[in-house]
Design a protein around this motif. Structure first.
Motif, mmCIF file in Angstrom:
data_model
loop_
_atom_site.group_PDB
_atom_site.id
_atom_site.type_symbol
_atom_site.label_atom_id
_atom_site.label_comp_id
_atom_site.label_asym_id
_atom_site.label_seq_id
_atom_site.Cartn_x
_atom_site.Cartn_y
_atom_site.Cartn_z
ATOM 1 N N GLY A 1 0.805 -1.217 0.000
ATOM 2 C CA GLY A 1 0.000 0.000 0.000
ATOM 3 C C GLY A 1 0.835 1.262 0.000
ATOM 4 N N LEU A 2 2.034 1.187 -0.571
ATOM 5 C CA LEU A 2 2.923 2.348 -0.594
ATOM 6 C C LEU A 2 2.454 3.391 -1.603
ATOM 7 C CD1 LEU A 2 6.419 0.577 -0.441
ATOM 8 C CD2 LEU A 2 5.091 1.535 1.450
ATOM 9 N N ARG A 3 2.754 4.645 -1.302
ATOM 10 C CA ARG A 3 2.407 5.752 -2.204
ATOM 11 C C ARG A 3 3.636 6.548 -2.598
ATOM 12 N NH1 ARG A 3 -3.137 7.900 0.816
ATOM 13 N NH2 ARG A 3 -4.331 5.971 0.527
ATOM 14 N N THR A 4 4.769 5.910 -2.480
ATOM 15 C CA THR A 4 6.042 6.554 -2.811
ATOM 16 C C THR A 4 6.554 6.004 -4.147
ATOM 17 O OG1 THR A 4 7.039 4.841 -1.424
ATOM 18 C CG2 THR A 4 6.798 7.044 -0.450
ATOM 19 N N PRO A 5 7.387 6.779 -4.858
ATOM 20 C CA PRO A 5 7.959 6.278 -6.112
ATOM 21 C C PRO A 5 8.814 5.032 -5.887
ATOM 22 C CG PRO A 5 8.226 8.655 -5.940
ATOM 23 C CD PRO A 5 7.753 8.185 -4.600
ATOM 24 N N MET A 6 8.941 4.231 -6.942
ATOM 25 C CA MET A 6 9.729 2.995 -6.901
ATOM 26 C C MET A 6 11.040 3.181 -7.640
ATOM 27 S SD MET A 6 6.656 0.447 -7.964
ATOM 28 C CE MET A 6 5.509 1.800 -8.334
ATOM 29 N N ILE A 7 12.150 2.792 -7.013
ATOM 30 C CA ILE A 7 13.451 2.764 -7.681
ATOM 31 C C ILE A 7 13.630 1.355 -8.236
ATOM 32 C CG2 ILE A 7 15.952 2.856 -7.346
ATOM 33 C CD1 ILE A 7 15.436 4.958 -5.150
ATOM 34 N N SER B 1 23.075 4.154 -9.900
ATOM 35 C CA SER B 1 23.008 3.217 -8.783
ATOM 36 C C SER B 1 21.722 3.501 -8.013
ATOM 37 C CB SER B 1 24.208 3.406 -7.844
ATOM 38 O OG SER B 1 24.150 4.682 -7.210
ATOM 39 N N LYS B 2 21.405 2.636 -7.088
ATOM 40 C CA LYS B 2 20.258 2.930 -6.228
ATOM 41 C C LYS B 2 20.490 4.265 -5.514
ATOM 42 C CE LYS B 2 18.901 -1.874 -5.267
ATOM 43 N NZ LYS B 2 18.585 -2.860 -4.215
ATOM 44 N N TRP B 3 21.731 4.509 -5.119
ATOM 45 C CA TRP B 3 22.038 5.743 -4.408
ATOM 46 C C TRP B 3 21.798 6.967 -5.289
ATOM 47 C CZ3 TRP B 3 21.958 8.678 -0.586
ATOM 48 C CH2 TRP B 3 22.738 9.825 -0.479
ATOM 49 N N SER B 4 22.185 6.921 -6.568
ATOM 50 C CA SER B 4 21.963 8.079 -7.447
ATOM 51 C C SER B 4 20.467 8.363 -7.581
ATOM 52 C CB SER B 4 22.593 7.855 -8.821
ATOM 53 O OG SER B 4 21.903 6.862 -9.564
ATOM 54 N N ALA B 5 19.650 7.296 -7.621
ATOM 55 C CA ALA B 5 18.193 7.487 -7.700
ATOM 56 C C ALA B 5 17.647 8.031 -6.385
ATOM 57 C CB ALA B 5 17.516 6.165 -8.053
ATOM 58 N N LEU C 1 15.343 11.526 -5.444
ATOM 59 C CA LEU C 1 14.093 11.535 -4.669
ATOM 60 C C LEU C 1 14.224 12.368 -3.397
ATOM 61 C CD1 LEU C 1 12.899 7.841 -5.102
ATOM 62 C CD2 LEU C 1 11.967 9.899 -6.182
ATOM 63 N N LEU C 2 15.386 12.347 -2.778
ATOM 64 C CA LEU C 2 15.579 13.150 -1.565
ATOM 65 C C LEU C 2 15.466 14.636 -1.889
ATOM 66 C CD1 LEU C 2 18.445 11.323 0.390
ATOM 67 C CD2 LEU C 2 15.965 11.028 0.565
ATOM 68 N N THR C 3 15.997 15.024 -3.045
ATOM 69 C CA THR C 3 15.877 16.418 -3.481
ATOM 70 C C THR C 3 14.404 16.777 -3.676
ATOM 71 O OG1 THR C 3 18.031 16.340 -4.569
ATOM 72 C CG2 THR C 3 16.504 18.072 -5.277
ATOM 73 N N GLU C 4 13.671 15.878 -4.313
ATOM 74 C CA GLU C 4 12.250 16.129 -4.585
ATOM 75 C C GLU C 4 11.435 16.242 -3.298
ATOM 76 O OE1 GLU C 4 8.505 13.760 -6.637
ATOM 77 O OE2 GLU C 4 10.512 13.439 -7.435
ATOM 78 N N PHE C 5 11.761 15.395 -2.313
ATOM 79 C CA PHE C 5 10.981 15.373 -1.067
ATOM 80 C C PHE C 5 11.554 16.285 0.014
ATOM 81 C CE2 PHE C 5 9.395 11.527 -3.059
ATOM 82 C CZ PHE C 5 8.076 11.469 -2.643
ATOM 83 N N GLY C 6 12.689 16.929 -0.253
ATOM 84 C CA GLY C 6 13.277 17.831 0.735
ATOM 85 C C GLY C 6 13.771 17.111 1.971
ATOM 86 N N ILE C 7 14.394 15.960 1.777
ATOM 87 C CA ILE C 7 14.911 15.138 2.884
ATOM 88 C C ILE C 7 16.432 15.088 2.783
ATOM 89 C CG2 ILE C 7 14.944 12.820 3.896
ATOM 90 C CD1 ILE C 7 12.091 12.425 2.798
ATOM 91 N N SER C 8 17.095 15.210 3.919
ATOM 92 C CA SER C 8 18.554 15.126 3.962
ATOM 93 C C SER C 8 19.005 13.664 4.031
ATOM 94 C CB SER C 8 19.065 15.867 5.201
ATOM 95 O OG SER C 8 20.391 15.467 5.499
#
Length: 265
Positions: free
Chosen positions: A58-64, A184-188, A192-199
């Protein structure tokens, strides 16, 4: 540490070997979501065999997907980001076509493979989409490659070394994978962190494979599964239990859930 997001690998982490999510893992994820933590899947799988599990939770977050080569929107599956890889195709097929091992090419338009096997049959069953082509890949008409997967059945450092100047290569015990440079997973995750404003310091990542090493090293807390190799464990801050013993839930319960006696991280 204030955890705002967790990125979870699928095979060998979220899933048991039988490809299902245990009740304990599911409940731990639900409780984490209820605490306001964003939960993401970050996998080497393609979208069609990631989405059913994403929906089950039931996730609503993007998938890498595909080791970071593609990011898909939660609701529609729309491609939010795609990084294609370019190889010298003639040389690639010269090195792989006559060998007995399978080659799988993940493209923006579907799967192309040298031969089918149990894994690909499972992908077809779960994703409801068969490969677009099975046979001699020199004869296949494909484009927009996101990932090459070569299943040699063993570690193949001599072979992988031939591709490291033109692409990102991930070495596995049973072969290797090729994606675009700096993918890499990290580059993706960074996108997403930039988009969501998360450090990155507010992020946990958990996984078991060589394709997880970059994300484990760079987030606030990197967690390796008990079934991971020593190299992967050495990249992590914490090692949890085996995926067959709900190591994911064990970590979440012990360190992240506020209703448990949590340990400081």
């Amino acid at each position: 540490m204030n955890v705002r997001a967790i990125f979870i690998d699928m095979d060998g982490t979220l899933l048991k070997a039988s490809n299902y999510i245990s009740r304990r893992n599911m409940e731990a994820i639900y409780r984490l979501i209820n605490q306001g933590v964003k939960v993401f899947l970050a996998t080497g799988r393609h979208y069609e065999v990631t989405a059913p599990y994403h929906k089950e939770i039931g996730l609503r977050t993007p998938m890498i997907c595909l080791n970071g080569a593609a990011i898909h929107a939660a609701e529609t599956g729309r491609v939010m980001q795609m990084r294609t890889v370019r190889l010298n195709e003639e040389r690639f097929h010269h090195l792989t076509a006559e060998s007995p091992y399978n080659v799988i090419i993940h493209t923006a338009n579907g799967l192309y493979c040298k031969e089918t096997n149990e894994e690909i049959d499972y992908w077809t069953k779960v994703g409801q989409i068969p490969p677009r082509y099975i046979g001699d890949l020199r004869q296949a008409n494909y484009q927009d490659v996101l990932k090459y997967s070569v299943r040699t059945g063993t570690s193949s450092p001599e072979l992988t070394a031939l591709f490291k100047k033109e692409a990102e290569v991930i070495d596995w015990n049973d072969g290797f994978e090729i994606v675009a440079p700096n993918v890499s997973k990290w580059s993706a995750i960074q996108s997403l962190l930039t988009e969501f404003g998360i450090s990155p310091n507010e992020v946990v990542a958990i996984g078991d494979g060589p394709n997880d090493i970059e994300m484990l090293r760079h987030v606030g807390i990197g967690v390796a599964m008990g079934n991971a190799s020593e190299k992967v464990k050495a990249s992590a801050d914490i090692v949890t239990g085996h995926h067959e013993n709900d190591g994911l839930a064990e970590f979440i319960e012990r360190y992240l859930l506020k209703t448990y006696k949590s340990y400081a991280i």
